[in-house]
Design a protein around this motif. Structure first.
Motif, PDB file in Angstrom:
ATOM      1  N   LYS A  27       4.695  -9.327  -8.837  1.00  0.00           N
ATOM      2  CA  LYS A  27       3.471 -10.045  -8.460  1.00  0.00           C
ATOM      3  C   LYS A  27       2.836 -10.723  -9.669  1.00  0.00           C
ATOM      4  O   LYS A  27       2.328 -11.848  -9.578  1.00  0.00           O
ATOM      5  CB  LYS A  27       2.474  -9.076  -7.818  1.00  0.00           C
ATOM      6  CG  LYS A  27       2.774  -8.720  -6.376  1.00  0.00           C
ATOM      7  CD  LYS A  27       1.649  -7.883  -5.797  1.00  0.00           C
ATOM      8  CE  LYS A  27       1.854  -7.634  -4.309  1.00  0.00           C
ATOM      9  NZ  LYS A  27       0.746  -6.826  -3.717  1.00  0.00           N
TER      10      LYS A  27
ATOM     11  N   ARG B 250       4.716  -4.551  -8.469  1.00  0.00           N
ATOM     12  CA  ARG B 250       3.473  -5.023  -9.110  1.00  0.00           C
ATOM     13  C   ARG B 250       3.788  -6.010 -10.242  1.00  0.00           C
ATOM     14  O   ARG B 250       3.083  -6.997 -10.420  1.00  0.00           O
ATOM     15  CB  ARG B 250       2.670  -3.840  -9.636  1.00  0.00           C
ATOM     16  CG  ARG B 250       1.918  -3.068  -8.576  1.00  0.00           C
ATOM     17  CD  ARG B 250       0.893  -2.131  -9.192  1.00  0.00           C
ATOM     18  NE  ARG B 250       1.534  -1.074  -9.972  1.00  0.00           N
ATOM     19  CZ  ARG B 250       1.889   0.103  -9.466  1.00  0.00           C
ATOM     20  NH1 ARG B 250       1.697   0.368  -8.170  1.00  0.00           N
ATOM     21  NH2 ARG B 250       2.468   1.024 -10.227  1.00  0.00           N
TER      22      ARG B 250
ATOM     23  N   GLU C  60       6.010   0.057  -8.994  1.00  0.00           N
ATOM     24  CA  GLU C  60       5.674  -0.517 -10.286  1.00  0.00           C
ATOM     25  C   GLU C  60       6.417  -1.840 -10.505  1.00  0.00           C
ATOM     26  O   GLU C  60       5.855  -2.807 -11.033  1.00  0.00           O
ATOM     27  CB  GLU C  60       6.028   0.482 -11.398  1.00  0.00           C
ATOM     28  CG  GLU C  60       5.577   0.026 -12.782  1.00  0.00           C
ATOM     29  CD  GLU C  60       5.914   1.056 -13.839  1.00  0.00           C
ATOM     30  OE1 GLU C  60       5.578   0.812 -15.012  1.00  0.00           O
ATOM     31  OE2 GLU C  60       6.520   2.097 -13.502  1.00  0.00           O
TER      32      GLU C  60
ATOM     33  N   SER D 241       7.941  -3.838  -0.733  1.00  0.00           N
ATOM     34  CA  SER D 241       8.071  -3.428  -2.142  1.00  0.00           C
ATOM     35  C   SER D 241       9.352  -2.627  -2.399  1.00  0.00           C
ATOM     36  O   SER D 241       9.941  -2.718  -3.477  1.00  0.00           O
ATOM     37  CB  SER D 241       6.855  -2.604  -2.566  1.00  0.00           C
ATOM     38  OG  SER D 241       6.743  -1.424  -1.784  1.00  0.00           O
TER      39      SER D 241
END
Length: 333
Positions: A134, A131, A128, A292
Motif C-alpha cells: 500500500k 501494508r 505487513e 492481503s
C-alpha cells in the motif's frame, strides 16, 4: 586564380548549396502536403529498417568500443561551471546544474519506492507485506512535482516545425563534407536527401514536444538532454586491435554518429524507465485491491527494480560530481 579567390568561390558555393537545401525542404513539404490531400492519410514514420539500424549501431558499436566525447566550452552564462576540468568529468558532455534538477527529483522519488520494494522481499507476515505494498502504491500514485521554477522551453509549437526547425550545425557540416567530390547530379540528390532529413527532424521535434506535454517524467529527462553541450572531438576507447580493424574497414565513427549514438543511449534508458514505472504503478494499484493473504508482490518488486535500474543507467552517463551536486540541491529544497 589565387588561393583567396578560390576560397571565396568555395564559400559562395556552400552558401548557394545551403539556400538550395532550404528550398528543397519547402518543395518537399509542399509535395507531401499535396499528396496528403489526395490520399487523406500519411504516416510520418521512418522505415522499420532505419529505426532498427540505429539501435543495432548502438548495441554493436557503443557497447564494444565506447567513444567518449570531449566536452566543449559552454557559452558565457555557464563560464563558472565550464572551469571544471574535462578529466574530472570523465570526458562526458556538459549541461548546467539546473537542467539536471527535474530528473534528480524523479530519481529521489524512484529510490524511495525501490527501498520499499526491497523491504517487501524480506517480509514473511502477509499483513505487513500488504501494508508495505500500500505504501508503494501511494508513493507511485503520487509522483513529485518535477519542475519547480525551471523554465521549460517548447521544442516547437506548431506542426509547421518541419519547415522551421533546423538540424544541428554539426550535421550540416557533415552533409557538406559528404557532398565534396560529388558531380552536379549527385550533389542535387544529396541536397534533396538532406532536405528530407531536415523535414523529418522537424516533425519528430513536434511529435516529441506533444509527448512531453502529457508526461512530465519524459519532459524531465529531455529537459537535461536538450541542454547538453558536446565538444568537437572524441576519444575512441576501443582496443588497439579493434581500432586497427575499424581503420582497415573504414568504420571509424564520425562526430555526428557518436553524438547521435550518445543521445540514442540516453533515450533508450529513458524509455525503459517510463515503461517500467508505468507497469509498476498499474501493478501496485491492482495488488491493493486484492486480499492481503493472496498478494504476490514479486512482479511489483521486479518492475520497480527495472525502473530503478534504468534510471541509474541514465544517470551513469552524467559526471558523478554533477549528479552529487544536483542531489544535494534537490534534497535541500
Amino acid at each position: 586564380q589565387t588561393l583567396s579567390e578560390r576560397s571565396e568561390i568555395q564559400i559562395e558555393i556552400e552558401r548557394v548549396a545551403d539556400q538550395l537545401t532550404i528550398t528543397m525542404r519547402w518543395l518537399s513539404a509542399l509535395l507531401i502536403a499535396c499528396f496528403s490531400r489526395q490520399s487523406n492519410s500519411l504516416a510520418f514514420t521512418r522505415p522499420t529498417s532505419q529505426r532498427h539500424n540505429r539501435r543495432r549501431f548502438l548495441s554493436k558499436n557503443i557497447k564494444s568500443c565506447v567513444a567518449i566525447l570531449i566536452t566543449g566550452t559552454p557559452i558565457s552564462a555557464l563560464a563558472d561551471e565550464a572551469e571544471r576540468s574535462v578529466n574530472s568529468r570523465g570526458g562526458r558532455p556538459f549541461a548546467p546544474l539546473q537542467a539536471l534538477l527535474p530528473a534528480t527529483r524523479l530519481k529521489i522519488w524512484v529510490d524511495e519506492a525501490y527501498a520499499l520494494s526491497l523491504e517487501v522481499k524480506t517480509m514473511q507476515d502477509p499483513n505487513e507485506r500488504f501494508r508495505t505494498v500500500k505504501l508503494i502504491n501511494e508513493k507511485l500514485s503520487n509522483p513529485p512535482k518535477l519542475f519547480q521554477g525551471e523554465k521549460i522551453e517548447k521544442r516547437t509549437s506548431t506542426a509547421t516545425a518541419q519547415l522551421s526547425t533546423d538540424i544541428s550545425s554539426a550535421n550540416k557540416d557533415q552533409y557538406q563534407l559528404n557532398r565534396k567530390g560529388f558531380n552536379l547530379g549527385d550533389k542535387m540528390t544529396a541536397m534533396m536527401n538532406q532536405a528530407d532529413v531536415e523535414r523529418q527532424w522537424g516533425m519528430l521535434q513536434y511529435a516529441e514536444s506533444k509527448r512531453e506535454e502529457g508526461n512530465e517524467m519524459r519532459g524531465a529527462f529531455n529537459f537535461y538532454t536538450r541542454q547538453l553541450t558536446f565538444g568537437d572531438e572524441f576519444m575512441l576507447t576501443a582496443s588497439s586491435e579493434e581500432r586497427k580493424r575499424m581503420i582497415r574497414n573504414d568504420e571509424l565513427p564520425t562526430l555526428t554518429a557518436v553524438i547521435t549514438s550518445d543521445l540514442d543511449r540516453r533515450d533508450l534508458f529513458r524509455n525503459q524507465f517510463l515503461t517500467s514505472i508505468d507497469d509498476a504503478t498499474a501493478e501496485a494499484a491492482y495488488l491493493v485491491g486484492q486480499n492481503s493473504e493472496e498478494v504476490d508482490a514479486k512482479d511489483l518488486v521486479d518492475l520497480v527494480s527495472q525502473a530503478h535500474g534504468a534510471c541509474n543507467s541514465w544517470f551513469s552517463l552524467i559526471a558523478p560530481e554533477d549528479v552529487e551536486d544536483a542531489s544535494k540541491e534537490a534534497r535541500h529544497e
